[in-house]
Structure formats: structure tokens, C-alpha cells
Design a protein around this motif. Sequence first.
Motif, PDB file in Angstrom:
ATOM      1  N   GLY A 296      16.784   6.050  14.499  1.00  0.00           N
ATOM      2  CA  GLY A 296      15.551   5.372  14.864  1.00  0.00           C
ATOM      3  C   GLY A 296      14.316   6.189  14.551  1.00  0.00           C
ATOM      4  O   GLY A 296      14.384   7.350  14.134  1.00  0.00           O
ATOM      5  N   ALA A 297      13.157   5.561  14.763  1.00  0.00           N
ATOM      6  CA  ALA A 297      11.870   6.216  14.547  1.00  0.00           C
ATOM      7  C   ALA A 297      10.888   5.735  15.607  1.00  0.00           C
ATOM      8  O   ALA A 297      10.964   4.599  16.078  1.00  0.00           O
ATOM      9  N   ALA A 298       9.973   6.615  15.974  1.00  0.00           N
ATOM     10  CA  ALA A 298       8.876   6.279  16.883  1.00  0.00           C
ATOM     11  C   ALA A 298       7.589   6.691  16.197  1.00  0.00           C
ATOM     12  O   ALA A 298       7.420   7.854  15.818  1.00  0.00           O
ATOM     13  N   LEU A 299       6.673   5.734  16.027  1.00  0.00           N
ATOM     14  CA  LEU A 299       5.457   5.976  15.241  1.00  0.00           C
ATOM     15  C   LEU A 299       4.223   5.546  16.022  1.00  0.00           C
ATOM     16  O   LEU A 299       4.193   4.468  16.607  1.00  0.00           O
ATOM     17  N   ASP A 300       3.207   6.405  15.985  1.00  0.00           N
ATOM     18  CA  ASP A 300       1.913   6.068  16.590  1.00  0.00           C
ATOM     19  C   ASP A 300       0.837   5.957  15.520  1.00  0.00           C
ATOM     20  O   ASP A 300      -0.291   5.573  15.819  1.00  0.00           O
ATOM     21  N   VAL A 301       1.172   6.298  14.275  1.00  0.00           N
ATOM     22  CA  VAL A 301       0.183   6.352  13.193  1.00  0.00           C
ATOM     23  C   VAL A 301       0.757   5.712  11.932  1.00  0.00           C
ATOM     24  O   VAL A 301       1.971   5.731  11.713  1.00  0.00           O
ATOM     25  N   PHE A 302      -0.153   5.177  11.102  1.00  0.00           N
ATOM     26  CA  PHE A 302       0.259   4.407   9.934  1.00  0.00           C
ATOM     27  C   PHE A 302      -0.717   4.643   8.785  1.00  0.00           C
ATOM     28  O   PHE A 302      -1.836   5.114   8.994  1.00  0.00           O
ATOM     29  N   ASP A 303      -0.297   4.293   7.578  1.00  0.00           N
ATOM     30  CA  ASP A 303      -1.169   4.452   6.414  1.00  0.00           C
ATOM     31  C   ASP A 303      -2.450   3.645   6.571  1.00  0.00           C
ATOM     32  O   ASP A 303      -3.547   4.126   6.272  1.00  0.00           O
ATOM     33  N   LEU A 304      -2.315   2.405   6.994  1.00  0.00           N
ATOM     34  CA  LEU A 304      -3.452   1.505   7.141  1.00  0.00           C
ATOM     35  C   LEU A 304      -3.546   1.085   8.598  1.00  0.00           C
ATOM     36  O   LEU A 304      -2.604   0.526   9.151  1.00  0.00           O
ATOM     37  N   GLU A 305      -4.680   1.388   9.221  1.00  0.00           N
ATOM     38  CA  GLU A 305      -4.884   1.062  10.632  1.00  0.00           C
ATOM     39  C   GLU A 305      -6.206   0.316  10.795  1.00  0.00           C
ATOM     40  O   GLU A 305      -7.200   0.692  10.179  1.00  0.00           O
ATOM     41  N   PRO A 306      -6.228  -0.714  11.674  1.00  0.00           N
ATOM     42  CA  PRO A 306      -5.092  -1.313  12.375  1.00  0.00           C
ATOM     43  C   PRO A 306      -4.093  -1.910  11.382  1.00  0.00           C
ATOM     44  O   PRO A 306      -4.446  -2.260  10.261  1.00  0.00           O
ATOM     45  N   LEU A 307      -2.850  -2.054  11.832  1.00  0.00           N
ATOM     46  CA  LEU A 307      -1.834  -2.637  10.969  1.00  0.00           C
ATOM     47  C   LEU A 307      -2.203  -4.070  10.602  1.00  0.00           C
ATOM     48  O   LEU A 307      -2.562  -4.856  11.479  1.00  0.00           O
ATOM     49  N   PRO A 308      -2.115  -4.441   9.337  1.00  0.00           N
ATOM     50  CA  PRO A 308      -2.331  -5.843   8.956  1.00  0.00           C
ATOM     51  C   PRO A 308      -1.322  -6.747   9.668  1.00  0.00           C
ATOM     52  O   PRO A 308      -0.225  -6.313  10.022  1.00  0.00           O
ATOM     53  N   LYS A 309      -1.696  -7.980   9.860  1.00  0.00           N
ATOM     54  CA  LYS A 309      -0.827  -8.925  10.562  1.00  0.00           C
ATOM     55  C   LYS A 309       0.519  -9.085   9.848  1.00  0.00           C
ATOM     56  O   LYS A 309       1.547  -9.307  10.487  1.00  0.00           O
ATOM     57  N   ASP A 310       0.514  -8.969   8.515  1.00  0.00           N
ATOM     58  CA  ASP A 310       1.750  -9.158   7.755  1.00  0.00           C
ATOM     59  C   ASP A 310       2.459  -7.848   7.428  1.00  0.00           C
ATOM     60  O   ASP A 310       3.352  -7.807   6.580  1.00  0.00           O
TER      61      ASP A 310
END
Length: 365
Positions: A296-310
Motif C-alpha cells: 500500500g501507499a499513503a500520500l499527502d502530496v501530488f504532482d498537481l494540487e488540488p487533484l483534478p476531478k478525473d
Amino acid sequence: MVTSVAVLDDYQGFAPPHFNKLDSNFAVTYYPDTLLPYNHPATPQAVKDDIVKRLEPFDVIYSQDSAHRARITATMRERTPLPADLINRLPNLKLILSCGGRNKAIDMDAAQKRGIPVTAASDNKLGPVDSTTEHIIALILSVTRSIAQNDAAVKAGAWQTNPVTSVSGKTLGLVGLGRLGGAVARIMSVAFGMKIIAWSTNLTQEAADAQAKEQGLPAEQTNGERTFKAVSREELFSAADVISVHLVLSDRSRGLVTGADLSRMKPSSFFVNTSRGPLVVERDLLDTLKAGKIRGAALDVFDLEPLPKDSEWRRSDWGTLGKSQVLLTPHVAYVEERTINGFYEQQVDDLVAWSEGKALKKTMY
């Protein structure tokens, strides 16, 4: 003179109680929604133009226009980016109010060339453990113990559908062993007896020993093992039961964690990232998790924020059909209510001081 202030990206509505205390010399407008980042490759030119249109009315303007209005932009750290191209499209900008000790989303060189101060609201120390460290520990325990999956199952009428994994006595691998990595290592070592190994491009055993001592721990244990052991990149990814990323995003560290690293992880292991999304090659991580190659993975950060709806991260079938468990939080590790209120309180103080021609307490350049 009326000072017109735009407060950006206040998702939870922390700002109004602070900014609404300002007198009639200030007019405040709130934009709690974040548009697509100006500098992201996926952002269309039309959206970039919309960002400029949004910010243009709130530039700091000290020329004597007909309304005699000075205008200011206040932003929460690393939500709405202010790259050089955007700053240069706002010719009247005179002040940026920001939070925290650094903000990689603001091009400081561009601001400095324009003579635009960027304030730095300091984190308030709330206790022996900071908010981000608390969140990291919470994510590690939540993903390993299947908290989200079991909660959803119980609410759906099921019972004991997902087993849990203990971290006690297992190996924690840290990609980066600075202040946050050291704090996490101390807690997981002392509280759960986890073996701590660490790697980064410049980490030495001497530096790992120094971090152990900084955390109030001996550099060497009674059995002769190093308390925090510096290892190779290959050993860290292959030996750790939980891997947690703790690096500052820079040109050198961007995309540092790749599919080759993830492929070395044990099928029973977990991956945690609370630092910055672009430290990891996102496509590689998605492919690893979709194929169920790790637990599994737990993530608080992403490449693009906020995450797009899709966004693929928003899919609802993680943990089923052979896919890894995925626990997501929306970049909230630092969003502790006392901390954020402290940020806005300091921003208002800086705003008033600036409007009165007084020196700002702290700027980022």
C-alpha cells in the motif's frame, strides 16, 4: 487611501476572523478556490489568463489612481504558484504575504528583481511534536493498519474484511534524514522499536549519527548497531517495510524516486510521501500501485494540487482487484488549526506594518 487585499486559497475559512478585524482602510476579498497552477504543463493558456485577470485588481498600486487604492495579494504557501511569468504579468504588484519559512511556489528571484517583499509568517511551536510529524506518523499507522478500509467496510455493513499489519520491530526506511525525517525516526524507533535505515544522495553515517544525537538518541545501540543507519539506495528500497520520503523539492531532487526504486520494494511493504509529489515519478508510482506490487501507499502530496476531478488517484477501487491499498489526504500535514490561525494573524500584522511604512519583521529574501 484604501488598501484592497485578495486572500487566496483559504480552503477551510481560517482567514476571515483575522482579516475582518482590519478597519475601513482595508477592503478584503476572499478567493478560497485554487485555479490550475499557472506554471503546470497541463494548464491551458485561457486558464493562465483567468489567473491574471483574477489577480490584476489586487496588485499593490501606489501610483495615484482615481480611487487612491493600494492593492495586495495574500497567499497560503504552495497553493497558488506565483512563477516569474505570472509575477511579470502583474506590473503593479508591490507586496506578497506568504506563510511559513519558505515558499517554493513563489519565484523569489523574480520578486526580488521587482523589489516586491515576500513576507514569511513563522510556524508557531505548539509542543514537542510538530503538526507535519504527527500527520506522518498517523499516515504510517493508518495505512499499515488498514484504518480507512476497515472503517468503510463497517459502515457498509461488513466485518473484518481487511487484515492489519504491525510495524513493531520492523524496518523504517527514510529517503532523507533531516529535521522531519529525524523526528519520525525517533518516534518510530522509541515507540515501536523499528529499525531505522536512511538514504539520500549526500547522507553519510556521520550525518546519520549526528541526527540521532540531535533527536536525543545514542548514535550506537548496546548491540553495536547504529541507531540511524545510512545505507545504499538499493538496500533502503529492498530492505524497508515502510518507506517515508523526507526531502526538499529542487531541480536535483525532482523525480528522484523512480520505478527502478519502487520495483525493489517488498510486496508486503508500504510507501509514504508527505514531502512533495514531484519527488516521485508519479506515473511509476501509479503503475506500481495499480499492479499491486506493494501492499500500500499513503500520500499527502501530488504532482498537481488540488487533484483534478478525473485524477487516477481519486479512483474508488484501490485495494481491490489486485490493486494496492491507497490512503490519500489533501496536503494537510501542516494544516493544523492553531498553526494556520497563527499564519493569518502574522499576515495581518505584516499588512498593517507595511501600510504604515514600517519595516517588515521577516521576508523570504
